[in-house]
Design an enzyme around this catalytic site. Structure first.
Site, PDB file in Angstrom:
ATOM      1  N   ASP A  30      21.896  44.817  27.262  1.00 11.10           N
ATOM      2  CA  ASP A  30      21.043  45.706  26.463  1.00 11.10           C
ATOM      3  C   ASP A  30      20.437  44.881  25.326  1.00 11.10           C
ATOM      4  OD1 ASP A  30      23.026  45.457  24.556  1.00 11.10           O
ATOM      5  OD2 ASP A  30      23.496  47.600  24.441  1.00 11.10           O
ATOM      6  N   THR A  41      29.419  45.027  22.129  1.00 12.66           N
ATOM      7  CA  THR A  41      30.872  44.784  22.195  1.00 12.66           C
ATOM      8  C   THR A  41      31.330  44.324  23.572  1.00 12.66           C
ATOM      9  OG1 THR A  41      31.193  47.077  22.846  1.00 12.66           O
ATOM     10  CG2 THR A  41      31.377  46.581  20.474  1.00 12.66           C
TER      11      THR A  41
HETATM   12  C1  RB5 Z   1      24.245  49.155  20.914  1.00 10.78           C
HETATM   13  O1  RB5 Z   1      24.036  49.388  19.575  1.00 10.78           O
HETATM   14  C2  RB5 Z   1      25.732  49.111  21.243  1.00 10.78           C
HETATM   15  O2  RB5 Z   1      26.302  50.368  21.083  1.00 10.78           O
HETATM   16  C3  RB5 Z   1      25.937  48.582  22.633  1.00 10.78           C
HETATM   17  O3  RB5 Z   1      25.377  47.310  22.744  1.00 10.78           O
HETATM   18  C4  RB5 Z   1      27.367  48.394  23.102  1.00 10.78           C
HETATM   19  O4  RB5 Z   1      28.126  47.671  22.178  1.00 10.78           O
HETATM   20  C5  RB5 Z   1      28.051  49.580  23.610  1.00 10.78           C
HETATM   21  O5  RB5 Z   1      29.189  49.541  24.098  1.00 10.78           O
END
Ligand code: RB5
Length: 145
Positions: free
Chosen positions: A9, A68
């Site tokens: 992401d 994370t």
């Molecule tokens: C995005 O802000 C964050 O929530 C995503 O990258 C991830 O860590 C979700 O588990």
């Protein structure tokens, strides 16, 4: 050389680009599932297609990254043919391969340096499953329907 599927992401975008370049320069082929910028996206939209492709045996190995590594690994582990392991040290990646036969490496993009992440990727890609007692255990991991 085998093809590594990679997806992330927005929180993993910069690390994905870094790892992609290093993989390519080491002779790996890379199938990039995106995302392709730091614009906010929902990690399931990226990780579902990647994990479905691993589940269908289109790719043997994948690297997924979110902030994370947790959300990405939760999505990937919905697929019965996926064993995604969240790793932040090379030693954990080595054991994820040796003991868990993990086929998807999840990285915490916001909590790992590019240098350590590359060492984690190298440990994951260069380690084989040990089998034996670990095979019995891995075979006992099955989806609850
Ligand atoms: C995005 O802000 C964050 O929530 C995503 O990258 C991830 O860590 C979700 O588990």
């Amino acid at each position: 050389m085998k093809t590594i599927a990679i997806g992330c992401d927005h929180a993993g975008f910069e690390l994905k680009e870094y790892l992609k370049e290093r993989l390519l320069s080491h002779g790996y082929l890379v199938k990039d599932f995106g995302t392709n910028s730091i614009e906010s996206v929902d990690y399931p939209d990226i990780i579902h297609p990647l994990a479905a492709a691993v589940d269908k045996h289109l790719f043997e190995t994948a690297v997924i990254i979110c902030g994370t590594g947790l959300g990405a690994s939760m999505v990937a582990n919905k697929y019965p043919g996926v064993r995604a392991a969240l790793c932040w040290l090379p030693e954990i990646a080595l054991l994820a391969r040796k003991h868990n036969n993990a086929n998807v490496l999840a990285l915490p993009g916001r909590f790992i340096s590019p240098d350590v992440a590359w060492k984690v990727v190298m440990a994951f890609l260069s380690t084989s499953f040990e089998g034996g007692r670990h095979e019995r255990r891995v075979n006992k991991i099955s989806p609850i329907l």
